[in-house]
Design an enzyme around this catalytic site. Structure first.
Site, PDB file in Angstrom:
ATOM      1  N   LYS A 150       0.845  -1.202   0.000  1.00  0.00           N
ATOM      2  CA  LYS A 150       0.000   0.000   0.000  1.00  0.00           C
ATOM      3  C   LYS A 150       0.877   1.247   0.000  1.00  0.00           C
ATOM      4  O   LYS A 150       0.644   2.183  -0.764  1.00  0.00           O
ATOM      5  CB  LYS A 150      -0.937  -0.010   1.219  1.00  0.00           C
TER       6      LYS A 150
ATOM      7  N   GLN B 268      -4.909  -1.919   9.710  1.00  0.00           N
ATOM      8  CA  GLN B 268      -4.796  -3.235   9.072  1.00  0.00           C
ATOM      9  C   GLN B 268      -5.369  -4.314   9.998  1.00  0.00           C
ATOM     10  O   GLN B 268      -4.977  -4.408  11.161  1.00  0.00           O
ATOM     11  CB  GLN B 268      -3.311  -3.506   8.768  1.00  0.00           C
TER      12      GLN B 268
ATOM     13  N   ASP C  83     -11.477   2.197   4.185  1.00  0.00           N
ATOM     14  CA  ASP C  83     -11.814   0.772   4.113  1.00  0.00           C
ATOM     15  C   ASP C  83     -13.325   0.569   3.987  1.00  0.00           C
ATOM     16  O   ASP C  83     -13.783  -0.518   3.668  1.00  0.00           O
ATOM     17  CB  ASP C  83     -11.338   0.046   5.386  1.00  0.00           C
TER      18      ASP C  83
END
Ligand SMILES: NC(=O)c1ccc[n+]([C@@H]2O[C@H](COP(=O)([O-])OP(=O)(O)OC[C@H]3O[C@@H](n4cnc5c(N)ncnc54)[C@H](OP(=O)(O)O)[C@@H]3O)[C@@H](O)[C@H]2O)c1
Length: 294
Positions: free
Chosen positions: A53, A97, A120
């Protein structure tokens, strides 16, 4: 008939091209889209994703921040970091994460993220907005699948989409997105899961079959209608003595047999995989544009 492959690399390159232009336009106004990723602990797979990322952000000319916190991080310390990122004007979007260490309440952390920075799309506010057809963000993996279908010219409207799996990050949002009114959706959706009776009878009715269960080779040719479009979200590592590291990645679909029956299919690896990070970047750019009133 051998199915045409839908490759995530090709589709994501197209989208990255569009994102580069949007980022350039923001930068010309003095805005550098900023994405932060918080990693708690040392899960090796998570470390790989977080590195990918960060690298992609930099490649695109975005501001990238990676925050690594030790496995022993307390929930309060993580919530304090979330509050800091919520308040940081250089960060337009961020994510924590997953999975988190067992002593941290994942829901409490997700709920603490400012919904306008929730790239997200895990915050209940954004999940609700998506469900009522007014999305501010779309969750990356299902959004990637939708883009692959749309950009491959798959006719979705009025078709029967069967989603196998009902997780909060793939199956449920995928189904919600495909049943919305409008382009890239307007389909008739059925969701099947581990408690479904007669699962194969239902998958055989799918014009578009989207599989996300995490079971290697679960969907076999006899479960697929002739000419169906098959999207395999699954990523499973299986032993392979002939491979260099003794294992390889396979999907939830038995690719070799199903590709002879489907009209289009996504391979694993190289299918849905590359789309997830791409759509995450798209969300970060959208967040920056929204803040700038664009
Ligand atoms: N390519 C990517 O970027 C990407 C992104 C996310 C996930 N994935 C992969 O996609 C797969 C699914 O991920 P996930 O997070 O959605 O998994 P998950 O949270 O474990 O959910 C799995 C779902 O599959 C259902 N299921 C399990 N076994 C089944 C069976 N035998 N028959 C029917 N349904 C069954 C479960 O049903 P119940 O609800 O009844 O338990 C559950 O709804 C995994 O392989 C994951 O690695 C890939």
């Amino acid at each position: 008939m051998t199915a045409k492959l839908i490759l995530g690399k090709d589709v994501s390159e197209q989208i990255y091209g569009e994102l580069r232009q949007r980022i350039e336009s923001l930068r010309s106004k003095g805005i550098v889209p900023g994405l932060a990723v918080v990693l708690v602990g040392e899960d090796p797979a998570s470390q790989v994703y977080v590195r990918m990322k960060g690298r992609k952000c930099e490649e695109l000319g975005m501001h990238s921040v990676t925050i690594v916190m030790p496995e022993s991080t307390t929930q309060d310390a993580l919530l304090a970091k979330v509050a800091e990122l919520n308040a940081d004007p250089s960060i337009h979007g961020f994510l924590i994460q997953l999975p988190l260490p067992a002593h941290i309440d994942e829901k409490a952390v997700i709920n603490a993220v400012d919904p306008s920075k929730d790239v997200d799309c895990f915050h209940p506010y954004n999940v609700g907005k998506m469900l009522i057809g007014e999305p501010e963000f779309l969750p990356a993996t299902p959004a990637g699948v939708q883009q692959m279908l749309v950009r491959s010219g798959v006719d979705i409207r009025g078709k029967h989409v069967v989603v196998v799996g009902r997780s909060n990050i793939v199956g449920k949002p995928m189904a919600a997105m495909m049943m919305q009114k409008g382009p890239g959706a307007d389909s008739t959706v059925t969701v099947v899961h581990s408690r479904t009776e007669g699962l194969a009878d239902i998958t055989r009715q799918a014009d578009i079959l989207i599989v996300a269960i995490g079971k290697a080779g679960f969907v076999t040719a006899d479960m697929v209608k002739d000419g169906a479009v098959v999207v395999d979200v699954g990523t499973n590592r299986v032993a392979d003595p002939s491979a260099k590291n003794g294992s390889r990645l396979v999907g939830d679909v038995d690719f070799e047999t199903v590709k002879e029956k489907a009209s289009m299919i996504t391979p694993v690896p190289g299918g849905v995989g590359p789309m997830t990070i791409c759509m995450l970047m798209a969300n970060a750019v959208s967040a920056a544009e929204r803040r700038a009133g664009i």
